[in-house]
Design an enzyme around this catalytic site. Structure first.
Site, PDB file in Angstrom:
ATOM      1  N   ASP A 171       0.829  -1.287  -0.100  1.00  0.00           N
ATOM      2  CA  ASP A 171      -0.046  -0.024   0.063  1.00  0.00           C
ATOM      3  C   ASP A 171       0.973   1.256   0.011  1.00  0.00           C
ATOM      4  O   ASP A 171       2.049   1.305   0.493  1.00  0.00           O
ATOM      5  CB  ASP A 171      -0.810   0.137   1.120  1.00  0.00           C
ATOM      6  N   ASP A 209      -7.182  -1.303  -4.434  1.00  0.00           N
ATOM      7  CA  ASP A 209      -8.183  -1.092  -3.524  1.00  0.00           C
ATOM      8  C   ASP A 209      -9.202  -0.290  -3.775  1.00  0.00           C
ATOM      9  O   ASP A 209     -10.414  -0.294  -3.976  1.00  0.00           O
ATOM     10  CB  ASP A 209      -7.381  -0.655  -2.273  1.00  0.00           C
TER      11      ASP A 209
END
Length: 170
Positions: A123, A141
């Protein structure tokens, strides 16, 4: 049900490939350019910050001990197969659902590869306000969230379309 894959939602599968490639290229760039937790401020309220997510969205189950990796792998594969079957069964003209399903599949597969390759998801998109940070996330995401939002939107809009066609028939 469409007779050919060309007449079905599978015609939209190029979006899966686009999301997957964009997600994987961005993560490879982060892995090759950033140290863990390194952060670069891009805009007020937005950084690139490399973090590892061992859980799911918002780091759900990130400290569960490792079994969650296989649960999320199973869920990603299962949903990707299910949504692909649904794409095959619906018309290519159902653009909102086709787009939604392909965004979710592309995102699920992008994060799946991370879990299998690294044991975690990379991330790096970090939004914040003052000292409060939204959990870091990635392109996969984002695609999953946009796809889920489109599915919800379609459930409201499609219901109105059916009601309008019923009113016209009366």
């Amino acid at each position: 049900m469409p007779t050919s894959w060309k007449d079905s939602g599978l015609r939209w599968y190029w979006i899966v490939v686009l999301v997957f490639i964009a997600d994987q290229l961005s993560k490879q760039w982060v892995l090759s350019s950033f140290e863990l937790y390194e952060s670069v401020k891009l805009l007020p309220m937005f950084n690139f910050t490399y973090v590892r997510n061992y859980g799911a969205a918002f780091s759900f189950l990130s400290d569960a001990g490792g079994w969650q990796r296989w649960l999320f792998t199973f869920v990603a594969v299962g949903f990707s197969i299910l949504l692909s079957v649904w794409l095959r069964q619906q018309s290519t003209k159902m653009w909102r659902l086709n787009l939604a399903y392909t965004l979710v599949i592309g995102g699920a597969l992008g994060n799946l590869i991370d879990r299998l390759q690294h044991g975690f998801v990379v991330d790096f998109l970090d939004f914040y306000w003052k000292t409060s940070h939204f959990p870091a996330f990635n392109i996969a995401d984002s695609a999953i969230c946009i796809g889920a939002g489109l599915i919800i939107l379609d459930s409201f809009v499609s219901g109105k379309d059916v009601k309008k066609s019923d009113d016209i028939k009366e």
